[in-house]
Design a protein around this motif. Structure first.
Motif, PDB file in Angstrom:
ATOM      1  N   ASP A 222       0.819  -1.221   0.000  1.00 29.52           N
ATOM      2  CA  ASP A 222       0.000   0.000   0.000  1.00 29.52           C
ATOM      3  C   ASP A 222       0.848   1.264   0.000  1.00 29.52           C
ATOM      4  N   PRO A 226       1.508   5.604  -3.633  1.00 29.30           N
ATOM      5  CA  PRO A 226       1.699   7.063  -3.727  1.00 29.30           C
ATOM      6  C   PRO A 226       3.127   7.459  -4.090  1.00 29.30           C
ATOM      7  N   GLN A 249      -7.416   2.694  -3.267  1.00 27.97           N
ATOM      8  CA  GLN A 249      -7.524   3.741  -4.289  1.00 27.97           C
ATOM      9  C   GLN A 249      -8.092   3.156  -5.579  1.00 27.97           C
ATOM     10  N   SER A 250      -9.260   3.645  -5.981  1.00 28.14           N
ATOM     11  CA  SER A 250      -9.891   3.130  -7.196  1.00 28.14           C
ATOM     12  C   SER A 250      -9.039   3.454  -8.416  1.00 28.14           C
ATOM     13  N   THR A 251      -9.139   2.590  -9.426  1.00 30.78           N
ATOM     14  CA  THR A 251      -8.258   2.655 -10.570  1.00 30.78           C
ATOM     15  C   THR A 251      -8.825   3.518 -11.698  1.00 30.78           C
ATOM     16  N   TYR A 265      -3.072   3.465 -12.901  1.00 35.89           N
ATOM     17  CA  TYR A 265      -3.218   4.794 -12.322  1.00 35.89           C
ATOM     18  C   TYR A 265      -2.376   5.745 -13.169  1.00 35.89           C
TER      19      TYR A 265
END
Length: 272
Positions: A222, A226, A249-251, A265
């Motif tokens: 995870d 970012p 986090q949605s793609t 992403y």
């Protein structure tokens, strides 16, 4: 992290074993070499503890009667069949553009080998000294294989924690076309039952789980998402088909297969 291991070898391969021992020592792993008469299946069954082995085929990890090393030679058949159109990973990572790509979750390096075969220039990052040494040994043998040489030569191995490496690239202002993430222990949708064919972990993964017990089910990757988004226009995350999103986090886009999927992403405003 495993910091000491026994290394079994036969007298004929003692010099090679000593070379591996010196390399591992430089990476913080104490190795006790034990010369045995015959490094055979029966010996491994009688000595089930986690250990290293050296024979004519190089460096191995062993435990519970099994041996494991990244099997790049075993991927030859897949490479011969692979194409930019047939491989979902090729579409997800836009390999037709021959991208500069970081694989931040090395594993056994099989995906990196495929991506390099299809044209990517891959930086393969691994933090564990033993797994990194296994990959290094495997790459060297691949460079001497006429079928694998071209792909192996497009792979650069980096001995580093992936989070540290990605952060360092951001600080230096370096950017890449793609960062690829395939966490070692991906979290599945708790409301879904894994298919029977996935219920028994493959032998190679069993040994990796023994080597990396300190990470366990918490090593989900995870924290890498970012960091990857800071340096790559495209971050691709490989997941089991029914798994939750990495870091929740949605793609932006997905490619779906029978057993896995690739989540993309995009960072459109990132300057290259």
């Amino acid at each position: 992290m495993v910091s000491a291991l026994r290394l079994y070898t036969e007298q004929a391969f003692l010099e090679k074993a000593q070379q591996y021992s010196a390399v591992l020592s430089s990476r913080g792993v104490d190795v006790e070499i034990e010369v045995i008469e015959k490094l055979a299946a029966r010996f491994l069954r009688l000595n089930p503890e986690l250990a290293l082995c050296v024979d004519q085929e190089g460096l191995w990890l062993s435990a519970n009667g099994m041996k494991m090393q990244p099997d790049w030679q075993g991927e030859t058949g897949r490479l011969k069949r692979a194409s930019l159109k047939s491989e979902m990973i090729a579409r997800a990572c836009n390999l037709s553009e021959k991208p500069r790509l970081i694989d931040a979750t090395a594993g056994l390096g099989h995906d990196s080998l495929l991506m390099a075969h299809l044209g990517a220039h891959v930086t393969l990052v691994e933090r564990h000294p033993i797994l990194f040494s296994l990959l290094e040994d495997t790459q060297q043998r691949a460079l001497n294989d006429k079928i694998l040489h071209a792909a192996a030569s497009r792979i650069q191995l980096v001995f580093s924690d992936s989070a540290d490496y990605l952060s360092q690239q951001a600080e230096l202002g370096n950017t890449f076309d793609v960062v690829y993430l395939d966490p070692m222990f991906p979290q599945r949708d708790q409301n879904q039952q894994a298919p029977k064919k996935q219920a028994q972990v493959k032998k190679q993964m069993q040994l990796l789980h023994l080597l990396l017990p300190e990470d366990g089910e918490m090593d989900l990757g995870d924290n890498l998402l970012p960091l990857a988004q800071k340096i790559a226009k495209r971050v691709i995350v490989k997941r089991p088909r029914l798994a939750v999103f990495l870091a929740g986090q949605s793609t932006d886009q997905q490619w779906l297969g029978d057993a896995c999927r690739f989540d993309a992403y995009f960072q459109h405003d990132l300057k290259m």
